[in-house]
Design a protein around this motif. Structure first.
Motif, PDB file in Angstrom:
ATOM      1  N   SER A  50      -4.007   1.244   6.357  1.00 22.59           N
ATOM      2  CA  SER A  50      -3.983   1.622   4.947  1.00 22.59           C
ATOM      3  C   SER A  50      -4.615   0.554   4.051  1.00 22.59           C
ATOM      4  O   SER A  50      -5.319   0.884   3.089  1.00 22.59           O
ATOM      5  N   VAL A  97       0.203   8.572  -6.647  1.00 24.19           N
ATOM      6  CA  VAL A  97      -0.375   9.516  -5.689  1.00 24.19           C
ATOM      7  C   VAL A  97      -1.593  10.186  -6.315  1.00 24.19           C
ATOM      8  O   VAL A  97      -2.652  10.319  -5.683  1.00 24.19           O
ATOM      9  N   SER A 130      -4.599   7.841  -6.422  1.00 27.29           N
ATOM     10  CA  SER A 130      -5.283   7.765  -5.131  1.00 27.29           C
ATOM     11  C   SER A 130      -6.181   8.973  -4.921  1.00 27.29           C
ATOM     12  O   SER A 130      -7.343   8.848  -4.492  1.00 27.29           O
ATOM     13  N   ALA A 164      -7.851   0.751   1.307  1.00 32.24           N
ATOM     14  CA  ALA A 164      -7.241   0.781  -0.024  1.00 32.24           C
ATOM     15  C   ALA A 164      -8.188   0.226  -1.089  1.00 32.24           C
ATOM     16  O   ALA A 164      -9.209  -0.376  -0.788  1.00 32.24           O
ATOM     17  N   ASP A 222      -5.949   4.585  -0.642  1.00 33.81           N
ATOM     18  CA  ASP A 222      -4.810   4.583  -1.545  1.00 33.81           C
ATOM     19  C   ASP A 222      -4.891   3.394  -2.480  1.00 33.81           C
ATOM     20  O   ASP A 222      -5.507   2.370  -2.169  1.00 33.81           O
ATOM     21  N   THR A 264       0.851  -1.187   0.000  1.00 34.96           N
ATOM     22  CA  THR A 264       0.000   0.000   0.000  1.00 34.96           C
ATOM     23  C   THR A 264       0.887   1.238   0.000  1.00 34.96           C
ATOM     24  O   THR A 264       2.102   1.158   0.186  1.00 34.96           O
ATOM     25  N   GLN A 265       0.271   2.394  -0.188  1.00 31.66           N
ATOM     26  CA  GLN A 265       0.999   3.654  -0.068  1.00 31.66           C
ATOM     27  C   GLN A 265       0.880   4.155   1.369  1.00 31.66           C
ATOM     28  O   GLN A 265      -0.203   4.100   1.960  1.00 31.66           O
TER      29      GLN A 265
END
Length: 432
Positions: free
Chosen positions: A379, A210, A213, A383, A307, A162-163
């Motif tokens: 996260s 980014v 997301s 997600a 994300d 995940t981010q």
């Protein structure tokens, strides 16, 4: 004289008879020996394990950990033997898979980015896989979604990340900063840090993930499940402008030749950065004396958190034999066992693929000893996976080009992503 000749003839006849008997018996023994050898060979062949050739891109400590998982599976049963073979980078792996498809020398299973899988499905290369109801309910929604294409499952989760928001703890403490929970917070923090030449945010060379997301949080995924492109939507362009405006004001830095946003953070030039959860180990290993890094969920956009995951899943090729397919599926089920998935997550740094693996004591003890992993569970719960479609790799190349144009030639977000909209629509049409 006559008697002598008669005796000689009698001796010769007896000798000839014995010779024939010897030859006959010898032949019989030889035939019996061959028959025994043939039977032994068949027995050895029947007892030999079915070989499952597994191509992957893992190297270094990742390969060492995966080799252990494979070895444990091979020892756990006596029907199948998985043989793991690293092929270098993911791009090298994909090139070798396509070359093997042309020469009809594909392995049994391989690792592939989940977004690339539809292209292999449309070429008729992949076998469907199946999960039990319990396995499906145990997977996080984003991870389960990454295995699906047009209502069917074609892959098994393997190396997912995940981010996360990475935090330079020393800089955050020095400037008395609270962890940003929205992109608006970064403007305030950036203005405070600019006088000292420190960035609020550091990103990789491309900000595409980014941006994806943020676009999803705004309610407009790059491409919808029914194949509609959203790249020119005002909400997507506004998200790109948010990133570019922060960069223009000197609050945000994108990596240059170094490619990775972690470099600025490690050099104490940025307080925060967004990157893959698989990079936690890199920060830990490369931290300078006195440096520590923690993690949190990435800042919300338009009031929503979430994300896009990165995932390299396992797929099974149709060209495999019936026995190899059975063996591959046995290995897939083994990988989904909570204790195995927890071990692999702990050793690799990837996200546990199931909720039960996340709860395993061995993983929870690891998180307790390594607090940087605490944000991983939060996260992954919020997600989502990118919507998969044939032609995705071509789309991604166009996406990276559009992002690069906004950074290197000052192309406006409006122009770059309106052009990308047309390119994406063409790709979707070509791959219907």
């Amino acid at each position: 004289m006559f008697r002598l000749k008669k005796s000689w003839r009698r001796w010769f006849t007896v000798a000839a008879i014995f010779s024939l008997l010897f030859i006959f018996v010898g032949c019989s023994k030889s035939s019996s020996s061959k028959s025994d050898s043939s039977s032994a060979s068949k027995d050895a062949t029947s007892s030999k394990k079915v070989q499952i050739v597994f191509w992957h891109r893992m190297t270094g400590t990742w390969k060492t950990s995966l080799d252990k998982v494979i070895d444990d599976f091979n020892k756990s049963q006596d029907k199948y033997e998985v043989k793991g073979i690293t092929q270098g980078s993911i791009d090298q792996l994909k090139q070798k898979v396509m070359a093997a498809a042309r020469s009809k020398t594909l392995p049994t299973i391989t690792q592939l980015p989940y977004t690339s899988i539809p292209d292999y499905i449309t070429q008729g290369l992949l076998e469907k896989v199946s999960f039990t109801a319990d396995q499906k309910s145990d997977m996080y929604p984003a991870i389960l979604s990454s295995t699906e294409y047009k209502g069917d499952n074609y892959s098994v989760p393997f190396a997912d990340s995940t981010q996360l928001l990475f935090i330079n703890d020393q800089l955050a403490k020095k400037y008395n900063l609270k962890t940003p929970t929205s992109w608006d917070d970064l403007k305030t923090i950036g203005a405070q840090l600019k006088k000292d030449g420190v960035y609020a945010m550091s990103l990789d060379q491309s900000y595409d993930m980014v941006l994806e997301s943020m676009a999803n949080e705004a309610g407009y995924p790059f491409v919808t499940k029914n194949g509609k492109a959203n790249l020119s939507k005002p909400e997507v362009i506004d998200a790109a402008k948010t990133i570019l405006d922060l960069k223009k004001e000197g609050f945000l830095k994108t990596a240059e030749e170094d490619q990775y946003g972690s470099v600025a953070m490690l050099n104490n030039k940025a307080v925060y950065g967004i990157g893959s959860s698989a990079n936690i180990g890199e920060f830990t290993n490369r931290a300078k004396k006195g440096q520590t890094f923690s993690t949190a969920a990435i800042p919300a956009y338009k009031g929503k958190n979430g994300d896009v995951i990165s995932a390299n899943n396992l797929v099974l090729f149709k060209s495999s034999s019936a026995d190899q397919k059975k063996g591959a599926k046995a290995f897939f089920n083994y990988m989904l066992k909570p204790e195995v998935a927890a071990y692999w997550a702990k050793k690799s740094g990837y996200v546990p693929t199931t909720k039960s693996a996340m709860k395993e004591k061995v993983y929870q003890d690891y998180v307790a000893a390594n607090p940087s992993y605490k944000a991983v569970e939060e996260s992954i719960e919020s997600a989502y996976a990118s919507n998969q479609f044939a032609g995705y790799d071509n789309f991604r190349t166009k996406m990276l080009s559009a992002v690069d144009s906004t950074l290197t030639t000052n192309t406006t977000a409006q122009k770059a992503f309106t052009s990308l909209q047309k390119d994406t629509e063409d790709i979707l049409k070509q791959n219907k």
